[in-house]
Structure formats: C-alpha cells, structure tokens
Design an enzyme around this catalytic site. Structure first.
Site, PDB file in Angstrom:
ATOM      1  N   GLN A  91       0.815  -1.216   0.000  1.00 31.83           N
ATOM      2  CA  GLN A  91       0.000   0.000   0.000  1.00 31.83           C
ATOM      3  C   GLN A  91       0.845   1.260   0.000  1.00 31.83           C
ATOM      4  OE1 GLN A  91      -1.298   0.618   4.535  1.00 31.83           O
ATOM      5  NE2 GLN A  91      -1.680  -1.496   3.831  1.00 31.83           N
ATOM      6  N   HIS A 120       0.171   5.745   1.032  1.00 35.86           N
ATOM      7  CA  HIS A 120      -0.715   6.730   1.643  1.00 35.86           C
ATOM      8  C   HIS A 120      -0.552   8.071   0.932  1.00 35.86           C
ATOM      9  CE1 HIS A 120      -1.332   3.764   4.675  1.00 35.86           C
ATOM     10  NE2 HIS A 120      -0.109   3.850   5.153  1.00 35.86           N
ATOM     11  N   GLU A 175       3.121   7.122   9.150  1.00 35.71           N
ATOM     12  CA  GLU A 175       3.149   6.035  10.132  1.00 35.71           C
ATOM     13  C   GLU A 175       4.572   5.809  10.634  1.00 35.71           C
ATOM     14  OE1 GLU A 175      -0.310   3.186   8.086  1.00 35.71           O
ATOM     15  OE2 GLU A 175       1.765   2.510   8.192  1.00 35.71           O
ATOM     16  N   HIS A 235       4.761   0.237   0.642  1.00 32.95           N
ATOM     17  CA  HIS A 235       5.285  -0.544   1.764  1.00 32.95           C
ATOM     18  C   HIS A 235       4.318  -1.659   2.118  1.00 32.95           C
ATOM     19  CE1 HIS A 235       2.639   2.503   3.593  1.00 32.95           C
ATOM     20  NE2 HIS A 235       2.358   1.565   4.498  1.00 32.95           N
ATOM     21  N   ARG A 278      -4.249   0.605  -2.023  1.00 27.43           N
ATOM     22  CA  ARG A 278      -3.618  -0.714  -2.072  1.00 27.43           C
ATOM     23  C   ARG A 278      -3.056  -0.995  -3.464  1.00 27.43           C
ATOM     24  NH1 ARG A 278      -7.882  -0.686   1.317  1.00 27.43           N
ATOM     25  NH2 ARG A 278      -7.423  -1.401   3.445  1.00 27.43           N
TER      26      ARG A 278
END
Length: 399
Positions: free
Chosen positions: A96, A98, A133, A263, A282
């Site tokens: 995926q 972001h 993240e 990642h 995704r």
C-alpha cells in the site's frame, strides 16, 4: 490520567499469540492483529472517571481544549490526531501507499462530490487526512519499503531466470530517469493480463524459493517474496514487491513511512503510531479494491532508501524523530531504583507499558500502575511522574 480499556482487532493476518502473551491472557485461537489505543471512531478506547465506562472520543468531544490543549485543537481541530497500536503480524499485510495532505483533501472532496458512499468497497478516500506512520519493533520485524534503484531491481529480476520477467528488467535497465522506469514497470505489472501474470508469479516464486537457500545479497528478500506468493498465489503484488527494499528491523529500531512510499509489513510484533486517518491505496497482496489510476497518481516512484530509525536519547527519553506533526513516539527503558521522570503537560499523551512495570503518579498523589500491554491517557493539563523498572512508550503530539 485514566487507564484505557482497548479493543483488539482480529484481522486474518494477525498473530494468535503475541498480544495475549504480552497481556498475560490465554490465546483464543483466533488472530489478534492489533490493539488500538486512541479515539479512532472504528474502535475508540474506553475509560471510567467514576460515572461508568465512556469512550475516549466522547470524553474529548465534551471538552476538546481541556483534554487536548488549545494548541492541539487549534492546529488539528477537536480530535486526537494520532492512533497508537500494538501490531502483531504472522502473515503479510497488503502492499500500500498513503496520500499526502493535499492528495487526501482533494481525493476525499472528489468522492464526496460524486456521492461515493463511505462504506462502498470501491471507495478510496475515507477522510480528508494524510496518514504518516511509524512502526517500532518489539521483536525482529520484517517488511518492504520504498523502491530499489532501478538497476538493482533489474538485477534481482534477471537473477530469477524467468523469461516473462525479462521485459521488465530490460525497461529498468534502459529507461531514464529511474523514476520513469519504475513507473512503467509498476504500471505494467498491475495492469497485465491476470492469467498471464499468475503464471509469471508462480515461476518467479518457485525461483525465489529455490535461490533463497543459496548465499547472496538478496537471499532474505527472495525468501520473503516466495512467502508472499504462498500467501497470495498469482497476485501481481508479488512482482511489484520485488521492486521494493526488503527491511529487517531489530528490536528497538523503527521504520517511518511517509506519503507516496509503497510498503507492506510482513511479519513481527511492534508498537505502531500513525496520524488518525483511514486513507490507504492498495497496490496488491489483498482481495480489496485496487484503484490503479489513483495509485499511480499518489505513488512516488523515486528510488528511496528505507527510513530506518534508531532512537535519539536525551535525559533518559529515547525519541523516534519524524517529520510528522500529528505524533511523536518516545521510549523509556528504566532500571530498578531509577529516579522518577516528569512527563510535562501541554499536550495529550498515551503511555503504554511493554515490559516490566510502570507507575504513573499525578500531582495530587493519585497512582496508576501499568503492567505489560496496559496503557493510560493523560490529558493535556495534567503533569505526571513516571517510575518503576520497565519499558514504557509515550505517544503525544509533535506540533
């Protein structure tokens, strides 16, 4: 300060034993993938201030400035801007990326204009926020992160000796700049004929499994790619994953995942912190919706070395520095008899014990002991002292 009652998320890729072992509870036999600590609407933590259990989200809604502090509400609005988790993976998560803040805002607004329901399986943007993240390993942790240099990816594909991979390797060697080559191959893999790609994945997985047992610079990565194919047979994400760095974290090391960087977590147990968002695009290794055009718009195709972090220690607090404004993660590894440590007020905090024990003491003398796996919410206006021999993670807001 309040002890948190947290929800376990039973995703299929989760470990059946890691979270129960930390909490000292009996395994249920079902996967226990994530333990959420925060005010995310999907599974907000609960606390009890004497009138019965309420969610942390409701507590914050009732007094945002008092719980979060005016600086935080002024910057992020009346919401806790981070989510803290324990993450326990026994199988790979989806590959995926972001979005960055502007992409998240525009993508969310576009789907709202088009009337795409928030719970629709083909919905891409669940909110208007980005999702940086950080994962900090509690055990050896394995993942994929960032594109390899194009020439290195070509050499890896060539080494498998699979005829149907040769055109991709040729593009990676010939096309310039490297970002164009990576984009072209990534796009070709994700849009290839499914039946033909399934055959390529099978052949590549067999070769990777065979070569993983031989000495070489990519042995661990090849073993990981072969494992991916066992979990996701025929998935084009297996070939896309071969374009990425294979990362192995030792306990105490962390991996920062910024916008646009592809990642996937593969295996291990760690503490994860992220901006409070659900925006995930995704690339593969999942039965869920893959929005290829939007994915290609968001993905950054420059070769990127994995952002592996080691904590920077200042006065006993080990901090994992990232560019994210929504969160800041630090760690205390405390010895028996060590002097109490002041945790300053001003921003909301979640304190999590992962080993040994901890004792939180408020200014009025109230005490809250924490065992491994237990956590507490500390409002912005409360100053506490941390004592006890153990390992404690502190999550708060950076900006």
């Amino acid at each position: 300060m309040d002890r948190l009652d947290n929800t376990v998320r039973p995703y299929a890729w989760g470990s059946t034993t890691a979270i129960p072992a930390l909490l000292g509870t009996e395994p249920t036999g079902e996967p226990q993938a994530e333990l959420w600590m925060g005010a995310h609407p999907g599974a907000p933590s609960r606390l009890d201030r004497g009138a019965g259990p309420v969610t942390l989200a409701d507590v914050i809604d009732a007094d945002p400035d008092g719980e979060l502090g005016e600086a935080v509400t002024g910057r992020f609005g009346p919401r806790l801007p981070f989510l803290l988790k324990l993450l326990a993976a026994d199988a790979p998560l989806s590959l995926q990326v972001h979005p960055d803040p502007a992409q998240a805002e525009s993508g969310f607004a576009d789907e709202e204009r088009r009337g795409v329901p928030l719970d629709a399986p083909h919905r891409t943007y669940k909110d208007a926020h980005h999702k940086p993240e950080l994962i900090c390993a509690l055990t050896p942790f394995e993942g994929l992160c960032g594109f390899r240099p194009a020439a290195e990816a070509a050499a890896l594909l060539d080494g498998l000796g699979v005829d149907s991979l040769k055109p991709y390797a040729d593009i990676l060697r010939a096309a310039t700049p490297a970002s164009d080559a990576l984009r072209e191959v990534f796009t070709a893999v994700l849009t290839a004929d499914p039946e033909a790609m399934a055959g390529t994945v099978r052949a590549a997985a067999e070769a990777a499994g065979r070569l993983a047992g031989e000495p070489g610079p990519h042995a661990a990565a090849l073993a990981a790619y072969a494992s991916l194919a066992r979990h996701h047979p025929g998935d084009p994400g297996v070939i896309a994953a071969m374009l990425l760095h294979h990362v192995q974290l030792r306990p105490g090391e962390a991996l920062h995942l910024g916008a646009g960087v592809p990642h996937a977590y593969l295996r291990g147990f760690g503490v994860e912190i992220m901006a409070n968002s659900d925006n995930v695009l995704r690339c593969g290794l999942t039965p869920k919706h893959v929005d290829v055009p939007e994915l290609l718009r968001v993905t950054r195709f420059e070769p990127t070395a994995p952002a592996v972090l080691r904590p920077e220690a200042v006065d006993g607090e080990e901090t994992y520095e990232t560019p994210a404004e929504e969160f800041r993660l630090s760690r205390f590894v405390r010895a028996e008899g060590e002097a109490p440590r002041r945790l300053p007020p001003g921003r909301p905090q979640i304190v999590l014990c992962t080993a040994g024990s901890a004792l939180l003491t408020a200014g009025d003398g109230r005490e809250l002991p924490l065992r491994p796996g237990e956590s507490a919410f500390v409002p912005a206006g409360e100053e506490i002292q941390l004592s006890g021999p153990g390992t404690v993670f502190r999550a708060t807001v950076a900006a």
